[in-house]
Design a protein around this motif. Structure first.
Motif, PDB file in Angstrom:
ATOM      1  N   GLY A 214      18.776   9.481  14.088  1.00 31.28           N
ATOM      2  CA  GLY A 214      19.799   8.480  13.777  1.00 31.28           C
ATOM      3  C   GLY A 214      20.071   7.573  14.977  1.00 31.28           C
TER       4      GLY A 214
ATOM      5  N   ARG B 104      29.165  16.302  17.808  1.00 32.12           N
ATOM      6  CA  ARG B 104      28.865  15.099  17.023  1.00 32.12           C
ATOM      7  C   ARG B 104      30.002  14.759  16.058  1.00 32.12           C
ATOM      8  NH1 ARG B 104      23.337  14.457  13.924  1.00 32.12           N
ATOM      9  NH2 ARG B 104      23.868  16.517  13.155  1.00 32.12           N
TER      10      ARG B 104
ATOM     11  N   ARG C 268      30.399  16.666  10.389  1.00 31.40           N
ATOM     12  CA  ARG C 268      29.529  16.977   9.265  1.00 31.40           C
ATOM     13  C   ARG C 268      29.727  18.428   8.836  1.00 31.40           C
ATOM     14  NH1 ARG C 268      23.580  14.550  10.429  1.00 31.40           N
ATOM     15  NH2 ARG C 268      23.050  16.553   9.475  1.00 31.40           N
TER      16      ARG C 268
ATOM     17  N   ARG D  39      25.435  12.103   2.421  1.00 30.15           N
ATOM     18  CA  ARG D  39      26.830  12.206   2.891  1.00 30.15           C
ATOM     19  C   ARG D  39      27.731  11.183   2.200  1.00 30.15           C
ATOM     20  NH1 ARG D  39      23.875  14.149   7.107  1.00 30.15           N
ATOM     21  NH2 ARG D  39      23.311  12.106   7.956  1.00 30.15           N
TER      22      ARG D  39
ATOM     23  N   ASP E 187      14.428   7.597   7.940  1.00 34.81           N
ATOM     24  CA  ASP E 187      14.937   8.698   8.763  1.00 34.81           C
ATOM     25  C   ASP E 187      15.286   9.850   7.820  1.00 34.81           C
ATOM     26  OD1 ASP E 187      16.790  10.495   9.910  1.00 34.81           O
ATOM     27  OD2 ASP E 187      18.235   8.946  10.465  1.00 34.81           O
TER      28      ASP E 187
HETATM   29 MG    MG Z   1      20.605  11.987  11.441  1.00 32.93          MG
END
Ligand code: MG
Ligand code: G5P
Length: 228
Positions: free
Chosen positions: A21, A138, A171, A44, A95
């Motif tokens: 990313g 993250r 996440r 997501r 990705d």
């Molecule tokens: Mg990623």
């Protein structure tokens, strides 16, 4: 910025947390012609909007498991077809998809129907030992897919996205336990996938401990093959 003379159609491979990313957003900034699709970002967003697909996807994601090939392939190829991406002149990067040889075959089949192909696959090779810490720190902005790390690239205002000012979230799958499972899944599927792309002659590997080390190498590789 960098101009492409030939249309780049790039797939980024790499373990969870290897920086796919991060490299994607740097490339988009550097090469204005490029667009990107991230399968994880799409999922997501589906989870956030509480769609039926999002609910189903979440049951796999929280366990660190891959979604069934049919499901993810339908989702991503639908997005690809909706854009002008299937024109042979389009330049783009993927990705997180394809992740298995079954997915790779399905994508190649679709591209072939449109006289296009993947013409570069780059594996980001980052030592597992440096990755776990990245994941635990993250934070993400789900609508845009922008990623932050509390040490490496913190948001300007704590907890808020730099561009929109909207709240950042963790996440579901960024815990040490689920991360371990994601790494296992990656190690299981990645070797056959790499072999597949090695056979078609498009695979390169870039090694490095940080994204700052990897990015110039990646850009170099791209300009040597697609730039002026
Ligand atoms: Mg990623
Ligand atoms: P995803 O969303 O594709 P992963 O596991 O492949 O997820 P992930 O975790 O998104 O990959 P990344 O994109 O490679 O990792 O890494 P990143 O976000 O850029 O960087 C990680 C963190 O490190 C960030 O906080 C960043 O700021 C920081 N960072 C970057 N560089 C450095 C550095 O040099 N130093 C430091 N200190 N920090 C740095 O897939 C998620 C799930 O969706 C499903 C699966 O369930 C999957 O588990 N899924 C699919 N299932 C089946 N098939 C598919 N094709 C699927 N695609 C998604």
């Amino acid at each position: 910025t960098t101009q492409l003379l030939k249309p780049l159609r790039l797939l980024l491979l790499g373990a969870p947390g290897s920086g796919k990313g991060t490299q994607t957003s740097r490339l988009l900034k550097e090469i204005p012609q490029l667009s990107s699709i991230s399968s994880g970002d799409i999922l997501r967003q589906e989870i956030k909007s509480e769609s039926e697909l999002g609910r189903e996807a979440a049951t796999y994601i929280v366990q660190g498991k891959l979604l069934p090939d049919v499901l993810i392939t339908r989702l991503v190829t639908f997005r690809l077809s909706a854009l002008t991406w299937l024109k042979p002149s389009a330049a783009w990067l993927l990705d997180g998809f394809p992740r298995t040889t079954t997915q790779a075959l399905a994508l190649d089949e679709l591209l072939k129907q449109h006289d296009a192909d993947l013409n570069l696959v780059v594996e980001l090779d980052v030592p597992e030992s440096v990755i776990l810490e990245r994941i635990e720190n993250r934070y993400v902005h789900v609508p845009s897919g922008r990623v932050y790390n509390l040490q490496y690239n913190p948001p300007k205002v704590p907890g808020l996205d730099d561009i929109t000012g909207e709240p950042l979230t963790k996440r579901l799958d960024d815990t040490a336990q689920v991360f371990k499972k994601r790494l296992e899944e990656y190690n299981k599927t990645n070797e056959p996938l790499k072999k597949y792309y090695e056979r078609s002659g498009v695979l390169s590997t870039i090694s490095g401990e940080t994204s700052d080390i990897i990015f110039p190498k990646l850009l170099n590789l791209i300009t040597s093959q697609f730039g002026d």
